[in-house]
Design an enzyme around this catalytic site. Structure first.
Site, mmCIF file in Angstrom:
data_model
loop_
_atom_site.group_PDB
_atom_site.id
_atom_site.type_symbol
_atom_site.label_atom_id
_atom_site.label_comp_id
_atom_site.label_asym_id
_atom_site.label_seq_id
_atom_site.Cartn_x
_atom_site.Cartn_y
_atom_site.Cartn_z
ATOM 1 C CE LYS A 1 35.271 -14.133 -49.713
ATOM 2 N NZ LYS A 1 35.467 -12.768 -49.207
ATOM 3 N NE ARG B 1 10.116 -21.502 -58.521
ATOM 4 C CZ ARG B 1 10.159 -21.899 -57.262
ATOM 5 N NH1 ARG B 1 9.176 -21.569 -56.430
ATOM 6 N NH2 ARG B 1 11.160 -22.628 -56.815
ATOM 7 N N GLY C 1 10.681 -30.296 -53.353
ATOM 8 C CA GLY C 1 11.044 -30.671 -51.993
ATOM 9 C C GLY C 1 9.836 -31.081 -51.164
ATOM 10 C CG ASP C 2 7.497 -28.533 -49.453
ATOM 11 O OD1 ASP C 2 7.384 -28.010 -50.583
ATOM 12 O OD2 ASP C 2 7.712 -27.872 -48.423
#
Length: 536
Positions: free
Chosen positions: A274, A389, A395-396
């Site tokens: 692929k 980071r 996200g939270d």
């Protein structure tokens, strides 16, 4: 000892678990009823107590043993020390999905299961039983078995890579020989190919070749396929693509052609084909439909609700759930935790700006510093995850706390949580307050800075000072980076986790204290990576 067996597995338990108690869940539907009876009777004859928990609703007329119909299994689970599941246990996200799936199957609350896990319950993968059967003995220290098994896999992987490299070199030698024998126009084409190769080498050495490395584009394609197989619940391909994607992101060399993919570990033939198609044609034709596939996109939408994993999303899809509004109209199909996820869905799917994370962190700090005497001096509080980071959106929010004055951390978590709830900052708990056997404490819940801000997911984690270095490394991530760190530790004979590191051969599992994460890199003979360099 009582053992809960989840999943459909015919197992030869007669000698291995002699005299031990077991609870069977979901008997293997592929085994005839008479064979099931013999299996359970053999077990019972060895002194084991057998309880069959079957959620299929079928009656077992030929099985005279104790059969519990589908109901809430809280009283049964209270007696159990081990839960055995056919699902893998990898990172925290996988474990959360596994726990939620278990709650759905047994019609119990996540809060109840979490409480049991905090007290005594251990969840083990089915490989534990396979290992017991293979060893013809009851394995007490399964973690040690896992680590030793991984070391063997790493060793085999390195041997396999060496063999593949030899084959690859032979192919290149034959290719070079063919080039020398070709004349005329083909010769000119070869010169052009060599020129392109020269440009690639220039890039490898920091030159100004015109070709752009394909690492990120290939990673995006693998991630796309990983998400597709995740929504399909294809755990085999999920595992394969996750390993391949992790290896690719940790690969430090720029990739310009398919031959360089051979240097990347964990890329099987199917995935390689692929990748080659994408490099050659710019697309993977077989998966062009993904973006427009109705079922795939619907499953992704359902999974976007906090607490709903791939397995539960498929069940809801089978019950004709197609939209978030359908979920709201059919909340009887959801667990308590999933209902909370649905309640705050629109807020949860929106990323938190970095500035807001800083404000949320400051609010936790202010409250904690007020509760404890000289808190500002003796408490170390830091946000981890993607925030540490260097991401602009998260996200939270993960908040890690420890004491630096040598005193016990016991009770810090509960006091901070209760006070923040009184102040209206913490809105709802997602499960009970946690206390681990290694001394750490934790909270999962929902917070809100003020009425003008959205509801956000927040985790508070309190760790002893001698585990703080491990905890901040683990919760900073990324997940792929953590996998790499644990692999390096295994190669050197260590077990590495969020609460410590010890030698695999040490039966007492004596922990090596680490106050700073830099110490861990030193112990593993690895160059230190700053948090913003770990986003792989």
């Amino acid at each position: 000892m009582q053992i809960y067996l989840g999943g459909n597995h015919e197992l030869k338990l007669k000698q291995i678990f002699k005299g031990k108690n077991a609870i069977f869940y979901n008997p293997n539907k592929e085994i005839k009823q008479t064979e099931q009876y013999k299996l359970y009777k053999d077990f019972s004859d060895q002194g084991g107590e057998v309880i069959i928990i079957d959620t299929s609703g079928k009656k077992h007329s030929k099985i005279s043993l104790n059969v519990e119909p589908k109901k809430k299994y809280e009283s049964t689970l209270n007696k159990i020390d081990y839960v055995l599941t056919s699902q893998q246990q990898a990172d925290n996200q996988d474990q959360n999905e596994m726990r939620q799936s278990l709650c759905d199957e047994l019609n119990i609350s996540l809060q109840f299961l979490t409480k049991l896990i905090d007290q005594k319950l251990k969840i083990l993968p089915v490989e534990w039983l396979k290992a017991c059967i293979q060893a013809n003995n009851f394995i007490e220290d399964f973690q040690k078995y896992i680590h030793l098994n991984k070391i063997q896999q790493i060793s085999k992987g390195e041997e396999s890579k060496s063999q593949e490299a030899t084959k690859s070199n032979k192919k290149r030698d034959l290719k070079d020989l063919d080039k020398k024998q070709v004349k005329g126009k083909q010769g000119k084409d070869d010169q052009e190919e060599e020129k392109k190769g020269s440009n690639s080498n220039d890039k490898d050495q920091g030159g100004e070749g015109k070709q752009k490395p394909l690492n990120n584009e290939i990673a995006d394609q693998l991630d796309r396929l990983l998400k597709y197989y995740t929504t399909q619940g294809d755990r085999g391909r999920m595992f394969g693509y996750k390993r391949a994607l992790t290896s690719l992101k940790l690969f430090n060399e720029p990739i310009y052609n398919i031959d360089q993919i051979d240097k990347v570990p964990n890329i099987g033939d199917g995935i390689r084909k692929k990748i080659k198609e994408f490099i050659d044609d710019g697309i993977i034709k077989r998966f062009e439909f993904i973006d427009t596939d109705e079922k795939h996109n619907t499953l992704k939408l359902i999974e976007s609700v906090w607490g709903i994993g791939p397995k539960n999303a498929q069940k809801l899809y089978d019950k004709k759930i197609r939209t978030i509004e359908d979920l709201r109209k059919n909340q009887h199909l959801l667990t308590d935790m999933q209902k909370i996820g649905l309640k705050y869905h629109e807020d949860f799917i929106e990323k938190i700006p970095r500035k807001e994370v800083e404000q949320l962190l400051e609010r936790v700090k202010q409250t904690a510093f007020k509760i404890f005497q000289d808190g500002e001096k003796h408490l170390q509080i830091q946000a981890c995850g993607s925030f540490r980071r260097g991401r602009d959106f998260c996200g939270d929010i993960d908040v890690l706390i420890t004491r630096t004055d040598g005193k016990s951390i016991e009770g810090i978590n509960e006091k901070v949580v209760v006070q923040l709830e009184k102040e209206g900052f913490l809105k709802e708990r997602l499960g009970a307050l946690r206390k681990s056997a290694t001394g750490s404490e934790g909270y999962q819940g929902i917070c809100q800075l003020d009425k003008d801000h959205k509801f956000r997911r927040i985790d508070l984690k309190v760790y002893p000072a001698d585990q703080y270095g491990y905890a901040i490394l683990y919760f900073t991530g990324s997940g792929n980076f953590n996998v790499n760190m644990r692999t390096e530790a295994l190669k050197l004979g260590y077990s590495l986790s969020d609460h410590g590191m010890h030698k695999l051969k040490d039966s007492k599992k004596k922990n090596i204290p680490c106050l700073k994460e830099e110490d861990i890199f030193t112990l593993l003979n690895m160059p230190f990576k700053a948090p913003n360099e770990r986003d792989v």
